[in-house]
Design a protein around this motif. Structure first.
Motif, mmCIF file in Angstrom:
data_model
loop_
_atom_site.group_PDB
_atom_site.id
_atom_site.type_symbol
_atom_site.label_atom_id
_atom_site.label_comp_id
_atom_site.label_asym_id
_atom_site.label_seq_id
_atom_site.Cartn_x
_atom_site.Cartn_y
_atom_site.Cartn_z
ATOM 1 N N GLY A 66 0.884 -1.357 0.144
ATOM 2 C CA GLY A 66 0.384 0.019 -0.016
ATOM 3 C C GLY A 66 0.977 0.878 0.114
ATOM 4 N N ARG A 67 2.005 1.353 0.247
ATOM 5 C CA ARG A 67 3.493 1.946 -0.027
ATOM 6 C C ARG A 67 4.231 2.026 -0.424
ATOM 7 N N PHE A 68 4.185 0.788 -1.097
ATOM 8 C CA PHE A 68 5.880 0.631 -2.030
ATOM 9 C C PHE A 68 5.090 0.394 -3.405
ATOM 10 N N SER A 69 5.686 0.696 -4.451
ATOM 11 C CA SER A 69 4.904 0.585 -5.922
ATOM 12 C C SER A 69 7.259 0.147 -6.579
ATOM 13 N N VAL A 70 6.747 -1.127 -7.402
ATOM 14 C CA VAL A 70 7.411 -1.877 -7.703
ATOM 15 C C VAL A 70 7.001 -1.489 -9.542
ATOM 16 N N SER A 71 7.798 -0.962 -10.155
ATOM 17 C CA SER A 71 7.828 -1.703 -12.319
ATOM 18 C C SER A 71 8.801 -2.199 -12.920
ATOM 19 N N ARG A 72 8.736 -2.230 -14.037
ATOM 20 C CA ARG A 72 10.296 -2.490 -15.016
ATOM 21 C C ARG A 72 10.084 -2.174 -16.396
ATOM 22 N N ASP A 73 11.086 -1.120 -16.312
ATOM 23 C CA ASP A 73 11.100 -0.811 -18.034
ATOM 24 C C ASP A 73 12.442 -1.767 -19.080
ATOM 25 N N ASN A 74 11.893 -3.014 -19.158
ATOM 26 C CA ASN A 74 12.745 -3.399 -19.677
ATOM 27 C C ASN A 74 13.713 -3.318 -20.789
ATOM 28 N N ALA A 75 12.873 -2.101 -22.116
ATOM 29 C CA ALA A 75 13.951 -2.005 -23.125
ATOM 30 C C ALA A 75 14.859 -0.999 -22.388
ATOM 31 N N GLN A 76 14.850 -0.560 -21.510
ATOM 32 C CA GLN A 76 15.889 0.501 -20.484
ATOM 33 C C GLN A 76 16.446 -0.346 -19.366
ATOM 34 N N HIS A 77 16.117 -1.730 -19.382
ATOM 35 C CA HIS A 77 16.738 -2.975 -18.599
ATOM 36 C C HIS A 77 16.706 -2.385 -17.174
ATOM 37 N N THR A 78 15.732 -1.369 -16.706
ATOM 38 C CA THR A 78 15.463 -0.981 -15.010
ATOM 39 C C THR A 78 14.583 -1.024 -14.945
ATOM 40 N N MET A 79 14.570 -1.609 -13.089
ATOM 41 C CA MET A 79 13.018 -1.665 -12.515
ATOM 42 C C MET A 79 13.170 -0.022 -11.480
ATOM 43 N N TYR A 80 12.425 -0.009 -10.920
ATOM 44 C CA TYR A 80 11.535 1.080 -10.288
ATOM 45 C C TYR A 80 11.120 0.758 -8.751
ATOM 46 N N LEU A 81 10.967 1.294 -7.664
ATOM 47 C CA LEU A 81 10.797 1.481 -6.881
ATOM 48 C C LEU A 81 10.084 2.971 -6.243
ATOM 49 N N GLN A 82 9.034 2.823 -6.860
ATOM 50 C CA GLN A 82 8.282 4.000 -5.863
ATOM 51 C C GLN A 82 7.902 3.692 -4.247
#
Length: 124
Positions: A66-82
């Motif tokens: 409910g506080r953190f959100s994970v995502s990925r941009d495979n084209a940029q080879h990058t994962m994020y953690l909001q």
């Protein structure tokens, strides 16, 4: 050489937000499970979130749901953690890694290619 490079850490007040990035170097993120972990001083490394290549399968630790959100941009080879509504107990070094499994999970012993980490400090 395969490695991850984390960035985006910093010092924030409780209730603040940060967005962490994890860029893969030397290999593709197109396939495979990746995860975020953290380690507080004097404590063991713990799983925060895990995501599959399509982003359709995601797991979060109960403490961050409910506080953190994970995502990925495979084209940029990058994962994020909001990270939103940060709490002092979120303080620690945050790492990313790639799983040896083909399903999402938060077992630190089932991950490889650890990055150097990025420091997150939440305090008044």
């Amino acid at each position: 050489q395969y490695q991850f490079v984390e960035s985006g850490g910093g010092a924030v007040q409780p209730g603040g937000s940060l967005r962490l990035s994890c860029r893969a170097s030397g290999f593709s993120l197109i396939n495979g499970i990746t995860g975020w972990f953290r380690q507080a001083p004097g404590k063991e490394r713990e799983g925060v979130s895990s995501i599959d290549s399509s982003g359709s399968s995601i797991q979060y630790a109960d403490s961050v749901k409910g506080r953190f959100s994970v995502s990925r941009d495979n084209a940029q080879h990058t994962m994020y953690l909001q990270m939103n509504n940060l709490k002092p107990e979120d303080t620690g070094v945050y790492y990313c890694a790639r799983a040896r499994t083909d399903y999402v999970q938060l077992d630190v012993t089932r991950y490889d290619f650890w990055g150097q980490g990025t420091q997150v400090t939440v305090g008044a």
